[in-house]
Design a protein around this motif. Sequence first.
Motif, short mmCIF file in Angstrom:
data_model
loop_
_atom_site.label_atom_id
_atom_site.label_comp_id
_atom_site.label_asym_id
_atom_site.label_seq_id
_atom_site.Cartn_x
_atom_site.Cartn_y
_atom_site.Cartn_z
N GLU A 1 10.86 124.08 93.33
CA GLU A 1 10.05 123.25 92.32
C GLU A 1 11.42 122.58 91.43
O GLU A 1 11.02 121.43 90.75
CB GLU A 1 9.32 123.96 91.14
N ALA A 2 12.58 123.20 91.41
CA ALA A 2 13.49 122.43 90.51
C ALA A 2 14.75 122.88 91.29
O ALA A 2 14.88 123.82 91.96
CB ALA A 2 13.30 122.73 89.00
N PHE A 3 15.97 122.50 90.79
CA PHE A 3 17.20 123.03 91.14
C PHE A 3 18.22 122.85 90.13
O PHE A 3 18.35 122.13 89.07
CB PHE A 3 17.96 121.62 92.05
N ASN A 4 18.99 124.15 89.80
CA ASN A 4 19.87 124.72 89.02
C ASN A 4 21.09 124.13 89.39
O ASN A 4 21.76 124.74 90.35
CB ASN A 4 19.59 126.01 88.53
N THR A 5 21.57 123.14 88.66
CA THR A 5 23.08 122.64 89.07
C THR A 5 24.32 123.73 88.70
O THR A 5 25.24 123.48 89.40
CB THR A 5 23.20 121.14 88.59
N ILE A 6 23.93 124.46 87.65
CA ILE A 6 24.98 125.30 87.32
C ILE A 6 25.31 126.40 88.35
O ILE A 6 26.17 126.77 88.68
CB ILE A 6 24.99 125.52 85.88
N LYS A 7 24.22 126.76 88.61
CA LYS A 7 24.17 128.06 89.57
C LYS A 7 24.13 127.54 91.14
O LYS A 7 24.52 128.25 91.93
CB LYS A 7 23.13 128.99 89.43
N GLY A 8 23.80 126.34 91.33
CA GLY A 8 23.85 125.67 92.61
C GLY A 8 22.76 126.46 93.29
O GLY A 8 22.80 126.60 94.69
N VAL A 9 21.36 126.53 92.68
CA VAL A 9 20.28 127.08 93.52
C VAL A 9 19.06 126.58 93.07
O VAL A 9 18.94 125.90 91.98
CB VAL A 9 20.10 128.70 93.11
N GLY A 10 17.99 126.47 94.11
CA GLY A 10 16.85 126.14 93.84
C GLY A 10 15.89 127.15 92.97
O GLY A 10 16.34 128.34 93.25
N VAL A 11 15.05 126.61 92.23
CA VAL A 11 14.28 127.42 91.44
C VAL A 11 12.78 127.21 91.72
O VAL A 11 12.31 125.93 91.80
CB VAL A 11 14.40 127.05 89.97
N GLY A 12 12.23 128.45 91.79
CA GLY A 12 10.55 128.45 92.12
C GLY A 12 10.25 128.36 93.74
O GLY A 12 11.06 128.03 94.57
N SER A 13 9.07 128.46 93.91
CA SER A 13 8.67 128.28 95.25
C SER A 13 7.23 127.92 95.55
O SER A 13 6.33 128.40 94.96
CB SER A 13 8.70 129.74 95.93
N GLN A 14 6.86 127.07 96.29
CA GLN A 14 5.55 126.50 96.63
C GLN A 14 5.59 125.82 98.16
O GLN A 14 6.30 125.69 98.83
CB GLN A 14 5.36 125.17 95.60
N THR A 15 4.30 125.49 98.40
CA THR A 15 4.00 125.16 99.75
C THR A 15 3.74 123.38 99.51
O THR A 15 2.93 122.97 98.74
CB THR A 15 2.53 125.46 100.29
N VAL A 16 4.38 122.74 100.36
CA VAL A 16 4.49 121.31 100.34
C VAL A 16 3.93 120.61 101.49
O VAL A 16 4.52 121.05 102.61
CB VAL A 16 5.91 120.72 99.83
N LEU A 17 3.08 119.54 101.33
CA LEU A 17 2.90 118.86 102.55
C LEU A 17 3.55 117.32 102.36
O LEU A 17 3.38 116.81 101.60
CB LEU A 17 1.24 118.67 102.58
N PHE A 18 4.30 117.10 103.49
CA PHE A 18 4.98 116.02 103.60
C PHE A 18 4.29 115.22 104.57
O PHE A 18 4.10 115.43 105.83
CB PHE A 18 6.42 115.89 103.99
#
Length: 307
Positions: A191-208
């Motif tokens: 759902e977001a990206f933490n640039t200091i830790k360099g990791v993605g945050v949160g989890s969801q299912t997404v339809l492209f």
Amino acid sequence: MSAFILLSGSCQKEVTEVIDDSGAKVTFTVNTDNMVTKAIADGSNIDILHWEIYDEDVLTAAGPLAEGSVKDSDGDGKFTLDLALIRNQTYHFIFWAQVDREQGKEHYDVSDLREVGIKTYDDELANDESRAAFFAYKVLYVSQNSNETVTLYRPFAQLNLGTEHYDISSLNLTGPLKVNFSEVQVAGVAEAFNTIKGVGVGSQTVLFQKAATPNGDDDAVDKLLEVNGSRYYWLGMNYLIVNGDSGNVDVDMIFHTSHGDVDLSIDNVPVKENFRTNIVGDLLTTTAVFKIMVDDSFQQPDITVKD
């Protein structure tokens, strides 16, 4: 802190710069993590860099000491920042480069670069190269004038889909097989990206959602996906910011062909930040033989997982 800032690029403006004995001028040359080749999904469409500066209270500060953005006016994938800063101080620099989108159509929330939000996944289309982005986080002790080079890296995994051939001679079909549209649903997208830790945050299912393949009406004739020396007809390309810096995602693919839809599901597909995961094989015929290959940021060696 007071800072006099000069930006070079299309938004460059004249500033009267005064640097006394307490100041130091730091010039940053910021590059994306690849040569601009104008190929599919190479990030060559990146055209704006956002940046923020923090002191040592980067995690708790209400906001940055200074911030700004600069356009890449000549399309060479490089940005230059000239910053006048106080000597003998430690600064935290955050850089985020992306495709400049008109207001209301942005993919990312860059109001606080410490954690870049994904503005929405509603109505996101598959195979959208405008989702490209790069980031870097750098801590620098400033004691004197200096020139610094910063390389930005992709915050996402790149998921590529490719089929070996369109040979339908063994099938009971008439007319050519064409795949001009595809869509993909992925479980495990951040759902977001933490640039200091360099990791993605949160989890969801997404339809492209359904969109032209990376080849579109060209029907894969001129633009092929090359993996470990083999070439595949390119059926899909999606950028995935994943929870953490790596993990497994479940992928549902639909290829809209001239002979009906082909629906494939693959669970536990390995993905990793700044790597490409290639799902390739005989994806369109009844055998549905495929391989999953993860390759690092366009360098060797490769990690290959065979089904």
